[in-house]
Write an enzyme that holds these catalytic residues in place. Structure first.
Site, PDB file in Angstrom:
ATOM      1  CB  CYS A  10      -0.984  -0.017   1.171  1.00  0.00           C
ATOM      2  SG  CYS A  10      -0.217   0.030   2.810  1.00  0.00           S
ATOM      3  CG  ASN A  13       4.408  -1.737   5.202  1.00  0.00           C
ATOM      4  OD1 ASN A  13       5.524  -2.050   5.582  1.00  0.00           O
ATOM      5  ND2 ASN A  13       3.445  -2.624   5.126  1.00  0.00           N
ATOM      6  CB  CYS A  15      -3.638   1.656   7.106  1.00  0.00           C
ATOM      7  SG  CYS A  15      -3.351   3.101   8.154  1.00  0.00           S
ATOM      8  NE  ARG A  16      -4.569   1.564   1.833  1.00  0.00           N
ATOM      9  CZ  ARG A  16      -4.360   2.303   0.764  1.00  0.00           C
ATOM     10  NH1 ARG A  16      -5.222   2.245  -0.237  1.00  0.00           N
ATOM     11  NH2 ARG A  16      -3.316   3.090   0.681  1.00  0.00           N
ATOM     12  CB  SER A  17       0.231  -3.469   2.803  1.00  0.00           C
ATOM     13  OG  SER A  17       1.089  -2.578   3.468  1.00  0.00           O
ATOM     14  CG  ASP A 124      -5.362   5.526   2.665  1.00  0.00           C
ATOM     15  OD1 ASP A 124      -5.392   5.074   3.826  1.00  0.00           O
ATOM     16  OD2 ASP A 124      -4.427   6.203   2.213  1.00  0.00           O
TER      17      ASP A 124
HETATM   18  P1  4NP Z   1      -1.787   2.832   4.121  1.00  0.00           P
HETATM   19  O1  4NP Z   1      -2.403   4.205   4.695  1.00  0.00           O
HETATM   20  O2  4NP Z   1      -1.238   3.154   2.749  1.00  0.00           O
HETATM   21  O3  4NP Z   1      -2.973   1.928   4.044  1.00  0.00           O
HETATM   22  O4  4NP Z   1      -0.725   2.381   5.096  1.00  0.00           O
HETATM   23  C1  4NP Z   1      -1.649   5.369   4.793  1.00  0.00           C
HETATM   24  C2  4NP Z   1      -0.789   5.541   5.857  1.00  0.00           C
HETATM   25  C3  4NP Z   1      -0.043   6.700   5.979  1.00  0.00           C
HETATM   26  C4  4NP Z   1      -0.172   7.689   5.012  1.00  0.00           C
HETATM   27  C5  4NP Z   1      -1.031   7.503   3.939  1.00  0.00           C
HETATM   28  C6  4NP Z   1      -1.769   6.340   3.822  1.00  0.00           C
HETATM   29  N1  4NP Z   1       0.564   8.887   5.151  1.00  0.00           N
HETATM   30  O5  4NP Z   1       0.370   9.787   4.324  1.00  0.00           O
HETATM   31  O6  4NP Z   1       1.393   9.006   6.070  1.00  0.00           O
END
Ligand code: 4NP
Length: 162
Positions: A10, A13, A15-17, A124
């Protein structure tokens, strides 16, 4: 096929992955699939960080402890080391295609391709509320089941598993 190895990707790294990794690990264990599993982000902001506390909480609610996972960024070697790289959304997939080395062997896909929702993205949840993390868990759990069956079929037949 050599031992299958699946990398979930994702943006951050955190939340989703990591949730996709946890759901797929649980499903692989449930069906006895011998597979290497990891996750990574296309971005580098959260390298070395544990998953978002809301992601940890939803995983814990469904019986999985992801507090020990550590964020890392995708690297060129991943495209040779993993047999499957699974993007959580369309931006992740286009970023992966852009950085993919010429000698990449990994098969790229979108997570929800494996849930009968071809071309769709796992939303997201980072800027949303706890409910968004429930949706993420539900989405990645459904897709993890489909992907595990696909990898199992590939192992059995030596073919693409379609
Ligand atoms: P992820 O979510 O891609 O599912 O881990 C996010 C986590 C952090 C950020 C964006 C999306 N960020 O901008 O820090």
């Amino acid at each position: 096929m050599s031992r299958p190895a699946v990398l979930f990707v994702c943006l951050g790294n955190i939340c989703r992955s990591p949730l996709a990794e946890a759901a797929f690990r649980a499903e692989a264990e449930r069906i006895g699939l011998n597979v290497e599993v990891d996750s990574a982000g296309t971005g580098g902001w959260h390298v070395g960080h544990a998953p978002d506390r809301r992601a940890q909480a939803v995983a814990r609610r469904y019986g999985v402890d992801i507090s020990g996972y550590k964020g890392r960024q995708v690297q060129a070697e991943d495209f040779r080391r993993f047999t499957h790289i699974v993007a959580q959304d369309a931006d992740n997939l286009s970023d992966l295609m852009r950085i993919r080395p010429d000698d990449a062997t990994a098969e790229l896909s979108l997570m929800l391709d494996h849930a009968g929702r071809t071309g769709q993205s796992v939303a997201d949840p980072y800027y949303g509320d706890d409910e968004g993390f429930e949706v993420t868990w539900s989405d990645v759990t459904t897709a993890a089941r489909g992907l595990a069956r696909r990898v199992e079929r590939m192992l059995r037949t030596g073919g693409p598993g379609d």
